[in-house]
Design a protein around this motif. Structure first.
Motif, short mmCIF file in Angstrom:
data_model
loop_
_atom_site.label_atom_id
_atom_site.label_comp_id
_atom_site.label_asym_id
_atom_site.label_seq_id
_atom_site.Cartn_x
_atom_site.Cartn_y
_atom_site.Cartn_z
N VAL A 1 9.70 8.79 -14.38
CA VAL A 1 10.52 8.65 -13.18
C VAL A 1 10.45 9.94 -12.35
N LYS A 2 10.14 9.79 -11.08
CA LYS A 2 10.17 10.94 -10.15
C LYS A 2 11.58 11.08 -9.58
N SER A 3 12.23 9.94 -9.27
CA SER A 3 13.61 9.97 -8.80
C SER A 3 14.27 8.63 -9.09
N ILE A 4 15.60 8.64 -9.16
CA ILE A 4 16.37 7.43 -9.43
C ILE A 4 17.68 7.50 -8.67
N VAL A 5 18.10 6.35 -8.15
CA VAL A 5 19.41 6.21 -7.52
C VAL A 5 20.14 5.09 -8.26
N VAL A 6 21.35 5.38 -8.71
CA VAL A 6 22.18 4.41 -9.41
C VAL A 6 23.47 4.25 -8.62
N LYS A 7 23.85 3.00 -8.36
CA LYS A 7 25.07 2.71 -7.60
C LYS A 7 25.94 1.74 -8.39
N TRP B 1 20.20 -0.23 -9.26
CA TRP B 1 19.44 1.01 -9.34
C TRP B 1 18.02 0.80 -8.81
N VAL B 2 17.45 1.89 -8.36
CA VAL B 2 16.05 1.91 -7.93
C VAL B 2 15.45 3.24 -8.37
N ALA B 3 14.23 3.16 -8.88
CA ALA B 3 13.54 4.36 -9.35
C ALA B 3 12.16 4.45 -8.70
N ILE B 4 11.76 5.65 -8.36
CA ILE B 4 10.39 5.93 -7.93
C ILE B 4 9.65 6.42 -9.18
N LEU B 5 8.60 5.71 -9.53
CA LEU B 5 7.84 6.04 -10.73
C LEU B 5 6.55 6.76 -10.36
N VAL B 6 6.10 7.61 -11.26
CA VAL B 6 4.86 8.36 -11.03
C VAL B 6 3.69 7.49 -11.43
#
Length: 91
Positions: free
Chosen positions: A26-32, A86-91
């Motif tokens: 994971v490069k970044s993740i947003v959890v709501k 949630w949404v994650a940017i993966l490498v």
């Protein structure tokens, strides 16, 4: 890069739920928090050690060069059926 996103429900309060079992980095993740109060963290997350998010509140994390596997993120809920998007940017 690619993305991964979903909606995760904690069926029973006090029972942590893995967001995704993918080993992808994971490069970044947003959890709501979608409903109720959720606690975000790793495999030992609970109401006493997780990052608390109430309905509508979110948390954004970034990792250098994708150093965290997607499978390391979990949520717990304060009540049955509390949920997170949630949404994650993966490498």
């Amino acid at each position: 890069m690619r993305t991964n996103s979903d909606h995760t429900v904690v069926g029973t309060a006090g029972t942590r739920v893995q967001l995704d079992d993918s080993p992808a980095k994971v490069k970044s993740i947003v959890v709501k928090a979608r409903t109720g109060t959720i606690y975000f963290g790793e495999s030992d997350v609970s109401s006493t050690n997780g990052m608390e998010l109430k309905t509508g509140k979110s948390l954004s994390l970034s990792f250098d060069k994708g150093s965290a596997p997607m499978s390391s993120f979990y949520i717990d809920g304060a009540a049955n059926n509390d949920a997170a998007d949630w949404v994650a940017i993966l490498v």
